[in-house]
Design a protein around this motif. Structure first.
Motif, PDB file in Angstrom:
ATOM      1  N   GLU A  66       0.908  -1.184  -0.151  1.00 26.67           N
ATOM      2  CA  GLU A  66      -0.046   0.076  -0.127  1.00 26.67           C
ATOM      3  C   GLU A  66       1.077   1.253  -0.021  1.00 26.67           C
ATOM      4  N   LEU A  67       1.566   1.379   1.190  1.00 30.00           N
ATOM      5  CA  LEU A  67       2.511   2.550   1.172  1.00 30.00           C
ATOM      6  C   LEU A  67       3.655   2.132   1.889  1.00 30.00           C
ATOM      7  N   ASN A  68       4.989   2.436   1.340  1.00 28.35           N
ATOM      8  CA  ASN A  68       6.201   1.862   2.113  1.00 28.35           C
ATOM      9  C   ASN A  68       6.200   0.504   2.462  1.00 28.35           C
ATOM     10  N   GLU A  69       6.296   0.460   3.947  1.00 25.82           N
ATOM     11  CA  GLU A  69       6.368  -1.092   4.433  1.00 25.82           C
ATOM     12  C   GLU A  69       5.115  -1.435   4.899  1.00 25.82           C
ATOM     13  N   TRP A  70       3.926  -0.726   4.444  1.00 26.53           N
ATOM     14  CA  TRP A  70       2.458  -1.282   4.768  1.00 26.53           C
ATOM     15  C   TRP A  70       1.869  -1.901   3.947  1.00 26.53           C
ATOM     16  N   TYR A  71       1.124  -3.078   4.076  1.00 25.23           N
ATOM     17  CA  TYR A  71       0.606  -3.848   3.151  1.00 25.23           C
ATOM     18  C   TYR A  71      -0.716  -4.261   3.332  1.00 25.23           C
ATOM     19  N   SER A  72      -1.498  -4.285   2.420  1.00 26.05           N
ATOM     20  CA  SER A  72      -3.138  -5.062   2.519  1.00 26.05           C
ATOM     21  C   SER A  72      -2.719  -6.417   2.379  1.00 26.05           C
ATOM     22  N   LEU A  73      -3.141  -7.385   3.403  1.00 25.86           N
ATOM     23  CA  LEU A  73      -2.975  -8.762   3.373  1.00 25.86           C
ATOM     24  C   LEU A  73      -4.260  -9.468   3.676  1.00 25.86           C
ATOM     25  N   ASP A  74      -4.420 -10.472   2.802  1.00 23.64           N
ATOM     26  CA  ASP A  74      -5.795 -11.160   2.977  1.00 23.64           C
ATOM     27  C   ASP A  74      -5.579 -12.226   4.023  1.00 23.64           C
ATOM     28  N   ASN A  75      -4.597 -12.860   4.045  1.00 23.48           N
ATOM     29  CA  ASN A  75      -4.460 -13.975   5.075  1.00 23.48           C
ATOM     30  C   ASN A  75      -3.055 -13.781   5.861  1.00 23.48           C
ATOM     31  N   ILE A  76      -3.216 -13.192   6.956  1.00 24.46           N
ATOM     32  CA  ILE A  76      -2.339 -12.768   7.988  1.00 24.46           C
ATOM     33  C   ILE A  76      -1.507 -14.177   8.598  1.00 24.46           C
ATOM     34  N   ASP A  77      -2.340 -15.240   8.680  1.00 20.79           N
ATOM     35  CA  ASP A  77      -2.123 -16.363   9.349  1.00 20.79           C
ATOM     36  C   ASP A  77      -0.707 -17.073   8.541  1.00 20.79           C
ATOM     37  N   GLU A  78      -0.585 -16.897   7.424  1.00 14.29           N
ATOM     38  CA  GLU A  78       0.546 -17.429   6.459  1.00 14.29           C
ATOM     39  C   GLU A  78       1.913 -16.583   6.739  1.00 14.29           C
ATOM     40  N   PHE A  79       1.821 -15.568   7.584  1.00 12.58           N
ATOM     41  CA  PHE A  79       3.020 -14.715   7.808  1.00 12.58           C
ATOM     42  C   PHE A  79       4.043 -15.645   8.384  1.00 12.58           C
ATOM     43  N   ILE A  80       3.612 -16.093   9.405  1.00 10.90           N
ATOM     44  CA  ILE A  80       4.716 -16.986  10.402  1.00 10.90           C
ATOM     45  C   ILE A  80       5.378 -18.221   9.492  1.00 10.90           C
ATOM     46  N   LYS A  81       4.388 -18.875   8.690  1.00 10.61           N
ATOM     47  CA  LYS A  81       4.769 -19.778   7.853  1.00 10.61           C
ATOM     48  C   LYS A  81       5.975 -19.424   6.987  1.00 10.61           C
ATOM     49  N   LYS A  82       5.521 -18.057   6.270  1.00 10.69           N
ATOM     50  CA  LYS A  82       6.493 -17.571   5.321  1.00 10.69           C
ATOM     51  C   LYS A  82       7.797 -17.117   5.938  1.00 10.69           C
ATOM     52  N   CYS A  83       7.817 -16.713   7.079  1.00  6.83           N
ATOM     53  CA  CYS A  83       8.919 -16.311   7.919  1.00  6.83           C
ATOM     54  C   CYS A  83       9.988 -17.609   8.203  1.00  6.83           C
ATOM     55  N   GLN A  84       9.103 -18.819   8.617  1.00  6.98           N
ATOM     56  CA  GLN A  84       9.845 -19.958   8.647  1.00  6.98           C
ATOM     57  C   GLN A  84      10.571 -20.297   7.486  1.00  6.98           C
ATOM     58  N   GLU A  85       9.859 -20.675   6.501  1.00  5.33           N
ATOM     59  CA  GLU A  85      10.134 -20.891   4.982  1.00  5.33           C
ATOM     60  C   GLU A  85      11.336 -20.025   4.732  1.00  5.33           C
ATOM     61  N   PHE A  86      11.317 -18.698   4.612  1.00  2.42           N
ATOM     62  CA  PHE A  86      12.302 -17.915   4.170  1.00  2.42           C
ATOM     63  C   PHE A  86      13.428 -18.020   5.068  1.00  2.42           C
ATOM     64  N   ASN A  87      13.277 -18.154   6.257  1.00  2.00           N
ATOM     65  CA  ASN A  87      14.431 -18.252   7.301  1.00  2.00           C
ATOM     66  C   ASN A  87      15.075 -19.452   7.039  1.00  2.00           C
ATOM     67  N   GLU A  88      14.731 -20.445   6.603  1.00  2.08           N
ATOM     68  CA  GLU A  88      15.287 -21.885   6.367  1.00  2.08           C
ATOM     69  C   GLU A  88      16.210 -21.700   5.156  1.00  2.08           C
ATOM     70  N   ILE A  89      15.761 -20.781   4.056  1.00  2.00           N
ATOM     71  CA  ILE A  89      16.460 -20.500   2.969  1.00  2.00           C
ATOM     72  C   ILE A  89      17.822 -19.637   3.276  1.00  2.00           C
ATOM     73  N   ILE A  90      17.472 -18.802   4.210  1.00  2.00           N
ATOM     74  CA  ILE A  90      18.478 -17.986   4.617  1.00  2.00           C
ATOM     75  C   ILE A  90      19.672 -18.674   5.413  1.00  2.00           C
ATOM     76  N   ASN A  91      19.133 -19.581   6.116  1.00  2.00           N
ATOM     77  CA  ASN A  91      20.243 -20.449   6.993  1.00  2.00           C
ATOM     78  C   ASN A  91      20.859 -21.606   6.098  1.00  2.00           C
ATOM     79  N   SER A  92      20.214 -22.003   4.948  1.00  2.00           N
ATOM     80  CA  SER A  92      21.159 -22.884   4.162  1.00  2.00           C
ATOM     81  C   SER A  92      21.964 -22.339   3.393  1.00  2.00           C
ATOM     82  N   LEU A  93      21.790 -21.068   2.880  1.00  2.15           N
ATOM     83  CA  LEU A  93      22.915 -20.058   2.419  1.00  2.15           C
ATOM     84  C   LEU A  93      23.821 -19.400   3.134  1.00  2.15           C
ATOM     85  N   LYS A  94      23.745 -19.344   4.488  1.00  2.12           N
ATOM     86  CA  LYS A  94      24.564 -18.425   5.177  1.00  2.12           C
ATOM     87  C   LYS A  94      26.116 -18.804   4.982  1.00  2.12           C
ATOM     88  N   ASP A  95      26.395 -19.945   4.725  1.00  2.00           N
ATOM     89  CA  ASP A  95      27.806 -20.077   4.620  1.00  2.00           C
ATOM     90  C   ASP A  95      28.349 -20.025   3.172  1.00  2.00           C
TER      91      ASP A  95
END
Length: 104
Positions: A66-95
């Protein structure tokens, strides 16, 4: 360590995806100052590379921006799932030296 957060603007039903290395409640209080709408922390995700995770989330939700870091989200319950998913990617690539240079 730090936190990636999802803060809701209760009046407009928009959400801020952001990061803080300090107390999330203190960050909420800073955002609330000067904002006439009631803000509420919906989700917190603690991780080692919060800025990288925040960037990945901003890219993922770009179509909902919507504006800068503000978003219009339909399903906020997926937020933690996406955090976990992306964090796994970061951890797999950190070395990987090409990836980890930007983590610092």
């Amino acid at each position: 360590m730090g936190y990636v957060y999802l803060i809701e603007d209760i009046d407009s039903r928009t959400y801020k995806i952001g990061v803080t290395k300090s107390d999330p409640q203190r960050r909420l209080n800073k955002l609330q100052t000067g904002n006439s709408c009631k803000l509420s922390i919906k989700y917190l995700y603690e991780c080692e590379y919060p800025y990288r995770l925040e960037t990945m989330l901003h890219n993922h939700y770009r179509s909902c921006q919507e504006l800068n870091e503000w978003y219009s989200l339909d399903n906020i319950d997926e937020f933690i799932k996406k955090c976990q998913e992306f964090n796994e990617i970061i951890n797999s690539l950190k070395d990987n030296p090409f990836f980890s240079k930007k983590l610092k």
